[in-house]
Scaffold this active site. Structure first.
Site, PDB file in Angstrom:
ATOM      1  N   GLY A 116      -1.778  -1.053   6.850  1.00 57.95           N
ATOM      2  CA  GLY A 116      -1.944  -2.106   7.861  1.00 57.95           C
ATOM      3  C   GLY A 116      -3.291  -2.778   7.694  1.00 57.95           C
ATOM      4  N   GLY A 133      -6.873  -2.934   7.635  1.00 59.93           N
ATOM      5  CA  GLY A 133      -7.870  -1.878   7.489  1.00 59.93           C
ATOM      6  C   GLY A 133      -8.939  -1.859   8.559  1.00 59.93           C
ATOM      7  N   THR A 186       0.864  -1.183   0.000  1.00 56.72           N
ATOM      8  CA  THR A 186       0.000   0.000   0.000  1.00 56.72           C
ATOM      9  C   THR A 186       0.902   1.236   0.000  1.00 56.72           C
ATOM     10  OG1 THR A 186      -1.808  -1.120   1.086  1.00 56.72           O
ATOM     11  CG2 THR A 186      -1.675   1.266   1.419  1.00 56.72           C
TER      12      THR A 186
HETATM   13  C1  LIG Z   1      -0.603  -7.474   5.317  1.00 59.72           C
HETATM   14  C2  LIG Z   1      -1.050  -6.030   5.245  1.00 59.72           C
HETATM   15  C3  LIG Z   1      -0.906  -5.371   6.610  1.00 59.72           C
HETATM   16  C4  LIG Z   1      -0.250  -5.306   4.164  1.00 59.72           C
HETATM   17  C5  LIG Z   1      -0.649  -3.858   3.909  1.00 59.72           C
HETATM   18  N1  LIG Z   1      -2.040  -3.770   3.536  1.00 59.72           N
HETATM   19  C6  LIG Z   1      -2.752  -2.632   3.654  1.00 59.72           C
HETATM   20  O1  LIG Z   1      -2.263  -1.624   4.082  1.00 59.72           O
HETATM   21  C7  LIG Z   1      -4.203  -2.714   3.221  1.00 59.72           C
HETATM   22  C8  LIG Z   1      -5.100  -1.565   3.566  1.00 59.72           C
HETATM   23  N2  LIG Z   1      -4.762  -0.889   4.787  1.00 59.72           N
HETATM   24  C9  LIG Z   1      -6.533  -2.128   3.707  1.00 59.72           C
HETATM   25  O2  LIG Z   1      -6.810  -2.717   4.747  1.00 59.72           O
HETATM   26  O3  LIG Z   1      -7.287  -2.013   2.749  1.00 59.72           O
HETATM   27  C10 LIG Z   1       0.218  -3.345   2.745  1.00 59.72           C
HETATM   28  O4  LIG Z   1      -0.279  -3.218   1.627  1.00 59.72           O
HETATM   29  O5  LIG Z   1       1.405  -3.118   2.953  1.00 59.72           O
END
Ligand SMILES: CC(C)C[C@H](NC(=O)C[C@H](N)C(=O)O)C(=O)O
EC number: 3.4.19.5
Length: 292
Positions: free
Chosen positions: A208, A210, A157
């Site tokens: 993180g 969501g 993200t």
């Molecule tokens: C494994 C996860 C923590 C990885 C994290 N994802 C997001 O941040 C997804 C976004 N916040 C949502 O929930 O839509 C990333 O892409 O680095």
């Protein structure tokens, strides 16, 4: 007080054993984008334009799970989302459920600038793309099958926050959400005050889990704690990340009008970078930071 910029391209359980060939290119990309941002701020581009520019740059890179590198929902679809917000005017634009647009952040910017609304999603957003010219539609390549085998592949993200020497703030975040999310799910990124926020005090971009970020209204809480409790930016960000959200769930980049920058996380690591007018330049993943 001078300009400041901070950006991330995701966070999570990034193993310390991640081989150099997997993390060095990411660090190189962060450094490259940071340099673009610094140059833009030095040439007096507005923070709003700078955050859009940097997020576009990262969306164009297929390795990250936003824009060209998007991952799939449990229905095998791609559903990207993005949010952009200007601190001074508190104008904002958000989009969700995009499957064909490469630069979701720019569509969010067009929603902000050229519609009376703040948030367009799914069919309405896709129809708005057809109506706007500057947005590039593409067949989004996904690398899910190969990337699921790799440890950092679901992380990517994108977010950027910036402030200029007059204290103008802006924030933008772009994602395709969590891997294997239910079709139709909306994450924290485009939800105002959850994953992204900017006002006259600070600009915040989160990454993180969501659902954890939405429940706590993470980005708005950082701004509210600064405003109502008089805490510094770093204190406010650390409080929300370490006292209000579950461990492993949240990472933030933040800048304030009063000249602070912070990158606060309770995940194992966070792909992040920041620079300030007085010459500070940092690219880091885990707690051992590299200052250049
Ligand atoms: C494994 C996860 C923590 C990885 C994290 N994802 C997001 O941040 C997804 C976004 N916040 C949502 O929930 O839509 C990333 O892409 O680095």
């Amino acid at each position: 007080m001078g300009w400041e910029i901070a950006l991330h391209d995701g966070a999570g359980d990034i193993p310390y054993s991640l081989p150099p060939e997997r993390h060095l290119p990411r660090e190189e990309t962060l450094r490259h984008c940071l340099q673009i941002g610094v140059k833009a701020l030095k040439s007096n581009m507005t923070p709003l334009d700078v955050v859009e520019l940097i997020v576009r740059e990262l969306e164009n890179i297929p390795h990250f799970n936003a824009g060209r590198g998007s991952v799939l929902t449990n229905k095998g679809t791609i559903e990207m989302e993005a949010y952009i917000m200007d601190g001074n005017t508190m104008k904002c634009g958000a989009v969700s459920g995009l499957s064909t647009v490469v630069n979701a952040v720019s569509l969010a910017r067009l929603v902000m600038d050229h519609t009376p609304h703040t948030y367009l999603e799914f069919d309405g957003a896709e129809e708005f793309i057809d109506y706007t010219q500057p947005i590039q539609k593409d067949t989004i390549k996904n690398e899910t099958e190969t990337s699921l085998a790799n440890d950092d592949s679901q992380i990517g993200t994108i977010g950027c926050v910036a402030v200029d020497s007059n204290g103008n703030l802006a924030s933008a975040t772009s994602t395709d959400g969590l891997v294997n999310k239910m079709g139709g799910q909306i994450g924290d990124t485009p939800v105002i005050g959850a994953g992204t926020y900017a006002n006259e005090f600070c600009a915040v971009s989160a990454t993180g889990i969501g659902e954890a970020i939405i429940r706590v209204t993470v980005a708005r809480d950082v701004a509210a704690i600064m405003e109502f409790k008089g805490l510094s930016l770093k204190e406010a960000a650390d409080f929300v990340v370490h006292e209000r959200t579950p461990k492993g769930a949240v990472s933030l980049v933040v800048v304030s009008a009063s000249g602070e920058v912070a990158m606060s996380y309770n995940t194992t690591g966070m792909f992040r970078a920041c620079a300030t007018e007085d010459g500070y330049f940092e690219v880091a993943i885990w707690t051992n930071t590299k200052v250049e």
